[in-house]
Design a protein around this motif. Sequence first.
Motif, PDB file in Angstrom:
ATOM      1  N   ARG A 108       2.766  14.799  -2.011  1.00  0.00           N
ATOM      2  CA  ARG A 108       3.041  13.576  -2.777  1.00  0.00           C
ATOM      3  C   ARG A 108       4.236  13.785  -3.720  1.00  0.00           C
ATOM      4  O   ARG A 108       5.110  12.920  -3.843  1.00  0.00           O
ATOM      5  CB  ARG A 108       1.790  13.181  -3.563  1.00  0.00           C
ATOM      6  CG  ARG A 108       1.844  11.777  -4.162  1.00  0.00           C
ATOM      7  CD  ARG A 108       0.521  11.423  -4.816  1.00  0.00           C
ATOM      8  NE  ARG A 108       0.571  10.073  -5.385  1.00  0.00           N
ATOM      9  CZ  ARG A 108       0.143   8.985  -4.751  1.00  0.00           C
ATOM     10  NH1 ARG A 108      -0.341   9.082  -3.522  1.00  0.00           N
ATOM     11  NH2 ARG A 108       0.218   7.791  -5.347  1.00  0.00           N
TER      12      ARG A 108
ATOM     13  N   ASP B 218       1.728   3.451  -3.793  1.00  0.00           N
ATOM     14  CA  ASP B 218       0.380   2.961  -3.502  1.00  0.00           C
ATOM     15  C   ASP B 218      -0.317   3.912  -2.530  1.00  0.00           C
ATOM     16  O   ASP B 218      -1.361   4.473  -2.840  1.00  0.00           O
ATOM     17  CB  ASP B 218       0.459   1.551  -2.905  1.00  0.00           C
ATOM     18  CG  ASP B 218      -0.924   0.954  -2.670  1.00  0.00           C
ATOM     19  OD1 ASP B 218      -1.903   1.491  -3.214  1.00  0.00           O
ATOM     20  OD2 ASP B 218      -1.021  -0.037  -1.923  1.00  0.00           O
ATOM     21  N   THR B 219       0.275   4.106  -1.357  1.00  0.00           N
ATOM     22  CA  THR B 219      -0.359   4.926  -0.321  1.00  0.00           C
ATOM     23  C   THR B 219       0.698   5.695   0.462  1.00  0.00           C
ATOM     24  O   THR B 219       1.796   5.192   0.690  1.00  0.00           O
ATOM     25  CB  THR B 219      -1.153   4.047   0.673  1.00  0.00           C
ATOM     26  OG1 THR B 219      -1.969   3.135  -0.051  1.00  0.00           O
ATOM     27  CG2 THR B 219      -2.044   4.905   1.553  1.00  0.00           C
TER      28      THR B 219
ATOM     29  N   PHE C 258       0.887   7.469   4.172  1.00  0.00           N
ATOM     30  CA  PHE C 258       0.251   7.671   5.471  1.00  0.00           C
ATOM     31  C   PHE C 258       1.018   8.746   6.236  1.00  0.00           C
ATOM     32  O   PHE C 258       2.226   8.617   6.451  1.00  0.00           O
ATOM     33  CB  PHE C 258       0.269   6.378   6.293  1.00  0.00           C
ATOM     34  CG  PHE C 258      -0.453   5.230   5.659  1.00  0.00           C
ATOM     35  CD1 PHE C 258      -1.828   5.070   5.834  1.00  0.00           C
ATOM     36  CD2 PHE C 258       0.230   4.293   4.890  1.00  0.00           C
ATOM     37  CE1 PHE C 258      -2.494   4.018   5.252  1.00  0.00           C
ATOM     38  CE2 PHE C 258      -0.428   3.228   4.309  1.00  0.00           C
ATOM     39  CZ  PHE C 258      -1.798   3.092   4.487  1.00  0.00           C
TER      40      PHE C 258
END
Length: 533
Positions: free
Chosen positions: A19, A34-35, A37
Amino acid sequence: MIRVSQVKLPAVHSQEKLRQKVCKILRVEDRQIDTIFIRKKSIDARKKPELFAIYTVDVALKNGKEAQIVSKCKSASVTVAPVEQYHFPTEGSKQMAHPPVVIGFGPAGMFCSLMLARYGYRPIVLERGRKVEERTRDVERFWAEGILDPVSNVQFGEGGAGTFSDGKLNTMVKDPVCRNRQVLELFVQAGAPEDILYESKPHIGTDILRDVVKNIRNQVTEAGGTIRFESQVTDFRIENGQVRAVEVNHKDWIETDCVVLAIGHSARDTFALLEQRGFHMEAKSFAVGLRMEHPQSMIDLSQYGSTETGLPPAPYKLTKQTSSGRGVYSFCMCPGGYVVNASSEPGQLAVNGMSYRKRDSGNANSAIIVTVTPEDFGGNGVLAGVEFQRQLERYAYQLCDGAVPIQLFGDFQAGRVSRVLGDVEPHIRGTYGFGGLHQMFSPVLYHALVEGITSFEQRICGFSRYDSVLSGVESRTSSPVRILRDAQLQSNIKGIIPCGEGAGYAGGITSAAMDGLKAAEIIGKMYRPIEGI
């Protein structure tokens, strides 16, 4: 979303490090994301023992300003993520008089019937073998006691031959319409680990795959499909070149105008039936050879530069064009796996490879195989390749009276039967004994195998070691025939859609499943759902 490729980290790292690296590349703060993947993950071992993980990820931002961030980055590795979504066609207008019949519940039949059931076609699935729970007991009894059940074994039964394999899901098939992704997502929905969605060489493991197969069965029936086990198709009713019904177990008839032929590569009696009924088929090339076992630690050291990496057991892929022009290559490589007795006919013996999810047997095994063509089969008929396989399997069976014959590579190379093992202890499901595997092959195939294995020493140190263990015969690498089909996937018998590995259009779990989706799509394009029938 934003697609970020070539994200490089140490091979062993935390998700937080991933991240942080993505934030740095995009020049955004963590709170803006947010996300993330993961789309793909692979291991870069070019500077071993220093190893790296390479990611491709899709990133969704909380503020929805993905396009602006991509514009600011000005990097070829940062782009707007493309829309990648599978679409099942539903524009068919013809009315079916009867539900479609799917013959076989291996990967092609499973995924074909799952899609047909979900979209309202109420498929009837006919599987000659047993449910996976019963099949597992039959197979384990065979490995322990040598009692072969021709109906229920490593080749026949729910899930197909892939159920007792490594559960490898990688494929080289080009996929512009996202069938590969759809197959992987359907596997995850049925209980497979989520990492198969992004690992470069995904695998499930046979222990988990058995539950996944059962869950897919339940999904098919819950969506309106019917599955009949121990139901072998023994004849076809054909009128004016169109299928009208199929016979089951020589007694019952099921009327239908649409049959998906997903029979698998070992349905030899069905191949013979198809030839008798005038199906257009042709003999095709495939490959034969032996399983070869090495210590997994030796493979890890060669591939990773260390045996203490924190990574899963290392795989390998090897190829060699021999001096005779034959291609020799590794196939169905099983890190931390087992060799298994994969026989399906009395008096004949074939082997395969299998791994559990943890891949922790201590041995690596792979098929080392050589290409054979119709010219090698010694016959002109469309089923000459089937007989070629049977000849090898009969010989393998006779070498050790039904036990898996093994031989050290040094003795195979020298042309003598082994007497004692070296440091490599075989990990084989089923009884085994020493046998002269070198006598099984024609001189041209034997010399190609020796040359290929010897040459692989240049890639993996110790590969051609004297005490590496060979077992055989590996004869079921792919179908020896191809059932011809047109642009609409139909055979010369209208209403029959051959698909999957047995029909000669796939090679492995994923490609067979993808071909099963293609077969379902053809039905979706031609016919409307049949809830009202």
